[in-house]
Design a protein around this motif. Structure first.
Motif, PDB file in Angstrom:
ATOM      1  N   ASP A  37       0.838  -1.195   0.000  1.00  0.00           N
ATOM      2  CA  ASP A  37       0.000   0.000   0.000  1.00  0.00           C
ATOM      3  C   ASP A  37       0.876   1.250   0.000  1.00  0.00           C
ATOM      4  OD1 ASP A  37      -2.730   1.197   0.261  1.00  0.00           O
ATOM      5  OD2 ASP A  37      -1.847   2.013   2.094  1.00  0.00           O
ATOM      6  N   HIS A  38       1.924   1.258   0.806  1.00  0.00           N
ATOM      7  CA  HIS A  38       2.864   2.390   0.812  1.00  0.00           C
ATOM      8  C   HIS A  38       3.541   2.536  -0.549  1.00  0.00           C
ATOM      9  CE1 HIS A  38       2.121   3.030   4.944  1.00  0.00           C
ATOM     10  NE2 HIS A  38       2.858   2.059   5.417  1.00  0.00           N
ATOM     11  N   LYS A  39       3.894   1.390  -1.157  1.00  0.00           N
ATOM     12  CA  LYS A  39       4.540   1.417  -2.474  1.00  0.00           C
ATOM     13  C   LYS A  39       3.613   2.039  -3.517  1.00  0.00           C
ATOM     14  CE  LYS A  39       6.453  -1.763  -5.975  1.00  0.00           C
ATOM     15  NZ  LYS A  39       5.481  -1.488  -7.045  1.00  0.00           N
ATOM     16  N   PHE A  40       2.337   1.627  -3.512  1.00  0.00           N
ATOM     17  CA  PHE A  40       1.387   2.165  -4.479  1.00  0.00           C
ATOM     18  C   PHE A  40       1.082   3.637  -4.218  1.00  0.00           C
ATOM     19  CE2 PHE A  40      -0.318  -2.397  -4.953  1.00  0.00           C
ATOM     20  CZ  PHE A  40       0.564  -2.648  -5.994  1.00  0.00           C
ATOM     21  N   GLN A  41       1.123   4.043  -2.957  1.00  0.00           N
ATOM     22  CA  GLN A  41       0.941   5.463  -2.654  1.00  0.00           C
ATOM     23  C   GLN A  41       2.050   6.290  -3.291  1.00  0.00           C
ATOM     24  OE1 GLN A  41      -0.144   6.746   1.449  1.00  0.00           O
ATOM     25  NE2 GLN A  41      -0.247   4.553   1.914  1.00  0.00           N
ATOM     26  N   ARG A  42       3.290   5.803  -3.149  1.00  0.00           N
ATOM     27  CA  ARG A  42       4.423   6.535  -3.722  1.00  0.00           C
ATOM     28  C   ARG A  42       4.311   6.630  -5.239  1.00  0.00           C
ATOM     29  NH1 ARG A  42       7.268   3.185  -0.082  1.00  0.00           N
ATOM     30  NH2 ARG A  42       7.995   1.885  -1.832  1.00  0.00           N
ATOM     31  N   GLU A  43       3.715   5.578  -5.845  1.00  0.00           N
ATOM     32  CA  GLU A  43       3.576   5.543  -7.295  1.00  0.00           C
ATOM     33  C   GLU A  43       2.293   6.231  -7.763  1.00  0.00           C
ATOM     34  OE1 GLU A  43       3.741   1.382  -8.077  1.00  0.00           O
ATOM     35  OE2 GLU A  43       5.907   1.225  -7.745  1.00  0.00           O
ATOM     36  N   ASN A  44       1.509   6.743  -6.795  1.00  0.00           N
ATOM     37  CA  ASN A  44       0.248   7.433  -7.106  1.00  0.00           C
ATOM     38  C   ASN A  44      -0.704   6.522  -7.886  1.00  0.00           C
ATOM     39  OD1 ASN A  44      -1.490   9.650  -6.965  1.00  0.00           O
ATOM     40  ND2 ASN A  44      -0.823  10.417  -8.969  1.00  0.00           N
ATOM     41  N   ARG A  45      -0.822   5.272  -7.405  1.00  0.00           N
ATOM     42  CA  ARG A  45      -1.701   4.297  -8.061  1.00  0.00           C
ATOM     43  C   ARG A  45      -2.869   3.954  -7.150  1.00  0.00           C
ATOM     44  NH1 ARG A  45       2.032  -0.657  -9.675  1.00  0.00           N
ATOM     45  NH2 ARG A  45       0.048  -1.407 -10.532  1.00  0.00           N
ATOM     46  N   LYS A  46      -3.979   3.559  -7.777  1.00  0.00           N
ATOM     47  CA  LYS A  46      -5.132   3.043  -7.066  1.00  0.00           C
ATOM     48  C   LYS A  46      -5.330   1.594  -7.490  1.00  0.00           C
ATOM     49  CE  LYS A  46      -6.314   6.781  -4.870  1.00  0.00           C
ATOM     50  NZ  LYS A  46      -6.247   6.846  -3.373  1.00  0.00           N
ATOM     51  N   VAL A  47      -5.418   0.683  -6.507  1.00  0.00           N
ATOM     52  CA  VAL A  47      -5.403  -0.745  -6.797  1.00  0.00           C
ATOM     53  C   VAL A  47      -6.581  -1.450  -6.141  1.00  0.00           C
ATOM     54  CG1 VAL A  47      -4.105  -2.901  -6.478  1.00  0.00           C
ATOM     55  CG2 VAL A  47      -2.889  -0.774  -7.009  1.00  0.00           C
ATOM     56  N   LEU A  48      -7.246  -2.327  -6.907  1.00  0.00           N
ATOM     57  CA  LEU A  48      -8.303  -3.187  -6.385  1.00  0.00           C
ATOM     58  C   LEU A  48      -7.689  -4.563  -6.129  1.00  0.00           C
ATOM     59  CD1 LEU A  48     -11.327  -3.726  -5.760  1.00  0.00           C
ATOM     60  CD2 LEU A  48     -11.562  -4.424  -8.160  1.00  0.00           C
ATOM     61  N   LEU A  49      -7.734  -5.036  -4.880  1.00  0.00           N
ATOM     62  CA  LEU A  49      -7.134  -6.319  -4.509  1.00  0.00           C
ATOM     63  C   LEU A  49      -8.230  -7.323  -4.193  1.00  0.00           C
ATOM     64  CD1 LEU A  49      -4.610  -8.023  -3.814  1.00  0.00           C
ATOM     65  CD2 LEU A  49      -4.790  -7.133  -1.482  1.00  0.00           C
ATOM     66  N   LEU A  50      -8.293  -8.402  -4.968  1.00  0.00           N
ATOM     67  CA  LEU A  50      -9.266  -9.463  -4.737  1.00  0.00           C
ATOM     68  C   LEU A  50      -8.620 -10.544  -3.876  1.00  0.00           C
ATOM     69  CD1 LEU A  50     -10.524  -9.825  -8.420  1.00  0.00           C
ATOM     70  CD2 LEU A  50     -11.582  -8.487  -6.592  1.00  0.00           C
ATOM     71  N   VAL A  51      -9.247 -10.910  -2.778  1.00  0.00           N
ATOM     72  CA  VAL A  51      -8.694 -11.934  -1.895  1.00  0.00           C
ATOM     73  C   VAL A  51      -9.733 -13.009  -1.629  1.00  0.00           C
ATOM     74  CG1 VAL A  51      -7.075 -10.343  -0.801  1.00  0.00           C
ATOM     75  CG2 VAL A  51      -9.338 -10.663   0.192  1.00  0.00           C
ATOM     76  N   ASP A  52      -9.254 -14.244  -1.439  1.00  0.00           N
ATOM     77  CA  ASP A  52     -10.159 -15.347  -1.130  1.00  0.00           C
ATOM     78  C   ASP A  52     -10.322 -15.474   0.383  1.00  0.00           C
ATOM     79  OD1 ASP A  52      -7.842 -16.573  -0.217  1.00  0.00           O
ATOM     80  OD2 ASP A  52      -7.529 -17.670  -2.081  1.00  0.00           O
ATOM     81  N   ASN A  53     -11.042 -16.511   0.811  1.00  0.00           N
ATOM     82  CA  ASN A  53     -11.336 -16.662   2.235  1.00  0.00           C
ATOM     83  C   ASN A  53     -10.302 -17.527   2.945  1.00  0.00           C
ATOM     84  OD1 ASN A  53     -12.165 -18.948   0.837  1.00  0.00           O
ATOM     85  ND2 ASN A  53     -13.814 -19.424   2.278  1.00  0.00           N
TER      86      ASN A  53
END
Length: 213
Positions: A37-53
């Motif tokens: 999340d910190h890495k994507f903040q620095r890159e100014n990206r918005k990411v959708l993360l799909l996770v299973d159970n």
């Protein structure tokens, strides 16, 4: 854990964590999630993360994430809806196992024996194997999971077959002759860790805590 092979290594190309059971734990997951999340903040990206159970995927404090939105897949539908299971993981494993075969054959040719692979080597090979997974393969696996309505049912399988037939058969045969083992197929070698337990089941108290959250 501080492996001897990490001596004098200042940085790795991947996030690395360890524990006695070699399991993915909720603390490992949460730490990784906040790091990327910190890495994507620095890159100014918005990411959708799909996770299973998976038990190692607890409900983290979503409000602490700035660049990532976490979406849980419906229970018991992971095999159908998780793009990673539509060929991405298999593609990665094929690429990685091929690199291991090449490394072992090279060690044999140079009379170095077949025991020279260490954790650092494995990490570098795994990172290279991931870079070999193409964006087309990933996109096709999302389509196969019905994120996009299109006819790509067999595309991921075809790509895997092409990788499997791309010189790997002869190299695998050479390695089998060196090891005097001819009963294991390359497909068996790829899937050798499929049933390995990588996460612990949650305790009753943990389940109750999650229900109260």
């Amino acid at each position: 854990m501080n492996p001897r092979c990490f001596k004098r290594v200042k940085s790795l190309l991947v996030f690395h964590e360890s524990n006695k059971k070699a399991w993915v734990t909720s603390s490992v997951y949460e730490d990784w999630l906040h790091k990327i999340d910190h890495k994507f903040q620095r890159e100014n990206r918005k990411v959708l993360l799909l996770v299973d159970n998976c038990p190692a995927h607890p409900k983290v404090l979503i409000q602490t994430l700035k660049a990532i939105k976490v979406v849980d897949l419906p229970t018991n539908l992971t095999a159908k809806l998780q793009p990673m299971y539509q060929g991405i993981i298999k593609n990665l494993k094929v690429n990685y196992r091929r690199r291991i075969i090449k490394r072992l054959l090279k060690a044999s040719d140079e009379k170095m024996g077949l025991t020279g692979l260490n954790l650092l080597d494995a990490i570098f090979d795994l990172n290279k194997a991931w870079t070999d997974v193409t964006s087309d393969t990933i996109a096709n696996c999302f389509r196969k999971a019905d994120f996009v309505k299109t006819d790509v049912e067999n595309l991921a399988t075809q790509e895997q077959d092409e990788i499997l037939s791309d010189g790997t058969s002869e190299e695998w045969d050479d390695l089998q002759r060196i090891l005097a083992c001819t009963e294991v197929t390359f497909e068996d070698f790829i899937d050798m860790d499929t049933s390995v337990i990588i996460v612990g089941e949650p305790t009753d108290s943990k389940i109750l805590d999650n229900m109260k959250a």
